[in-house]
Scaffold this motif. Structure first.
Motif, PDB file in Angstrom:
ATOM      1  N   LYS A 158      11.417  41.710  65.832  1.00 36.09           N
ATOM      2  CA  LYS A 158      12.765  41.149  65.809  1.00 36.09           C
ATOM      3  C   LYS A 158      13.167  40.767  64.385  1.00 36.09           C
ATOM      4  O   LYS A 158      14.336  40.883  64.014  1.00 36.09           O
ATOM      5  CB  LYS A 158      12.838  39.904  66.691  1.00 36.09           C
ATOM      6  N   GLY A 159      12.204  40.310  63.614  1.00 37.46           N
ATOM      7  CA  GLY A 159      12.479  39.865  62.254  1.00 37.46           C
ATOM      8  C   GLY A 159      12.388  40.956  61.215  1.00 37.46           C
ATOM      9  O   GLY A 159      12.450  40.685  60.014  1.00 37.46           O
ATOM     10  N   GLN A 160      12.213  42.204  61.656  1.00 33.26           N
ATOM     11  CA  GLN A 160      12.132  43.362  60.767  1.00 33.26           C
ATOM     12  C   GLN A 160      10.940  43.273  59.812  1.00 33.26           C
ATOM     13  O   GLN A 160      11.015  43.672  58.656  1.00 33.26           O
ATOM     14  CB  GLN A 160      13.444  43.514  59.983  1.00 33.26           C
ATOM     15  N   ILE A 161       9.848  42.731  60.332  1.00 33.43           N
ATOM     16  CA  ILE A 161       8.593  42.666  59.592  1.00 33.43           C
ATOM     17  C   ILE A 161       7.702  43.796  60.094  1.00 33.43           C
ATOM     18  O   ILE A 161       7.400  43.864  61.282  1.00 33.43           O
ATOM     19  CB  ILE A 161       7.880  41.313  59.811  1.00 33.43           C
ATOM     20  N   ASP A 162       7.298  44.674  59.204  1.00 32.57           N
ATOM     21  CA  ASP A 162       6.441  45.792  59.576  1.00 32.57           C
ATOM     22  C   ASP A 162       4.977  45.356  59.513  1.00 32.57           C
ATOM     23  O   ASP A 162       4.417  45.213  58.428  1.00 32.57           O
ATOM     24  CB  ASP A 162       6.677  46.976  58.638  1.00 32.57           C
ATOM     25  N   SER A 163       4.396  45.159  60.683  1.00 34.79           N
ATOM     26  CA  SER A 163       3.017  44.667  60.740  1.00 34.79           C
ATOM     27  C   SER A 163       2.001  45.635  60.145  1.00 34.79           C
ATOM     28  O   SER A 163       0.901  45.245  59.770  1.00 34.79           O
ATOM     29  CB  SER A 163       2.628  44.358  62.190  1.00 34.79           C
TER      30      SER A 163
ATOM     31  N   ILE B  49      -1.732  41.429  62.725  1.00 29.33           N
ATOM     32  CA  ILE B  49      -1.799  42.547  61.785  1.00 29.33           C
ATOM     33  C   ILE B  49      -3.091  43.335  61.991  1.00 29.33           C
ATOM     34  O   ILE B  49      -3.094  44.566  61.966  1.00 29.33           O
ATOM     35  CB  ILE B  49      -1.685  42.038  60.332  1.00 29.33           C
ATOM     36  N   ILE B  50      -4.188  42.627  62.212  1.00 29.15           N
ATOM     37  CA  ILE B  50      -5.465  43.293  62.473  1.00 29.15           C
ATOM     38  C   ILE B  50      -5.351  44.169  63.713  1.00 29.15           C
ATOM     39  O   ILE B  50      -5.816  45.318  63.724  1.00 29.15           O
ATOM     40  CB  ILE B  50      -6.596  42.248  62.651  1.00 29.15           C
TER      41      ILE B  50
END
Length: 265
Positions: free
Chosen positions: A255-260, A87-88
């Motif tokens: 892939k997991g639809q996680i918006d970093s 994320i950083i």
């Protein structure tokens, strides 16, 4: 005795308070380090002495607290795993300096399930019944990536993930491979499955990162200090960190639809 204990409590709190003590910069550790305060203090002390910079240990109450500090423009450091490090990097809040090499510095998420179950069928037919530790590459990212973002049973850690499966709240759970290797004997009724394209040891752990508020000269001093202080970190070596090592972690998030860039706990 009561007065002594009160004094010691205040000293302990002050040691990790990032408000009352002045320092050139803070070194943040994840909330899970609250039981490893002594080690956090040793790492900070050694880095301070080696780099000639006043560095203060801070145990975060939450991961958002760390990201807020990195986003504030302050000079800050963090020693953490791949999820926060990714994320950083994605938000351009700082850069990884070095990584502690322990023999288990790269990890993956693996599926644990009841021995009488079929892991491939569970993933295909009950993706929303997969449990995972929130905010972990070996938990949330891997579980979401394996189910197209459908995994939905949130837990606070890997032990709670397995507990959710045992209690019937989840059909299966995703946990860190090294965690499972050390704890599997405690769960004789459970088996482990390596998820194709997901359970690959390519998530970096033990990453020391600096915020953009840390001047280049100080970053160089801290990197050199860390590489000379592997024993304090409990590592065999502190190696220069290649940001490309986070590519796999970020791909799991995608892939997991996680918006970093917008994710929050």
């Amino acid at each position: 005795m009561k007065r002594f204990l009160t004094t010691m409590t205040l000293v302990t709190l002050a040691m990790f308070s990032c408000v009352t003590l002045a320092a050139d910069m803070d070194l943040w550790f994840s909330p899970g380090w609250k039981s490893k305060g002594k080690k956090a203090k040793i790492i900070s002390k050694v880095l301070s002495e080696q780099a000639g910079i006043s560095i203060k240990p801070c145990i975060a109450k939450s991961y958002p607290q760390i990201l807020k500090e990195f986003d504030s423009g302050k000079a800050s450091l963090v020693y953490v795993g791949s999820f926060v490090s990714a994320i950083i990097r994605a938000r351009e809040l700082g850069e990884g300096l070095v990584q502690g090499i322990t023999g288990k510095e790269m990890y993956s998420g693996v599926l644990v399930y009841p021995k009488d179950g079929d892991p491939a069928s569970i993933l295909s037919n009950d993706p929303d019944k997969i449990a995972y530790a929130v905010g972990a590459s070996s938990g949330e990212s891997s579980a979401k990536a394996a189910t197209g973002g459908k995994a939905a049973v949130k837990t606070k850690n890997h032990a709670a993930t397995v507990g959710a499966v045992k209690a019937g709240k989840a059909k299966a759970g995703v946990v860190k491979n090294w965690w499972w290797e050390s704890k599997s004997s405690r769960y004789p009724g459970m088996a482990m499955y390596r998820i194709p394209e997901i359970s690959i040891e390519q998530n970096p752990d033990n990453v020391l990162s600096a915020s953009k508020g840390v001047p280049a000269a100080d970053r160089a001093k801290i990197k050199s200090a860390a590489k000379a202080s592997q024993a304090a970190f409990g590592a065999k070596e502190m190696r220069d960190f290649d940001p490309a090592l986070l590519d796999f972690t970020l791909s799991l998030m995608k892939k997991g639809q996680i918006d970093s860039k917008s994710y929050s706990w």
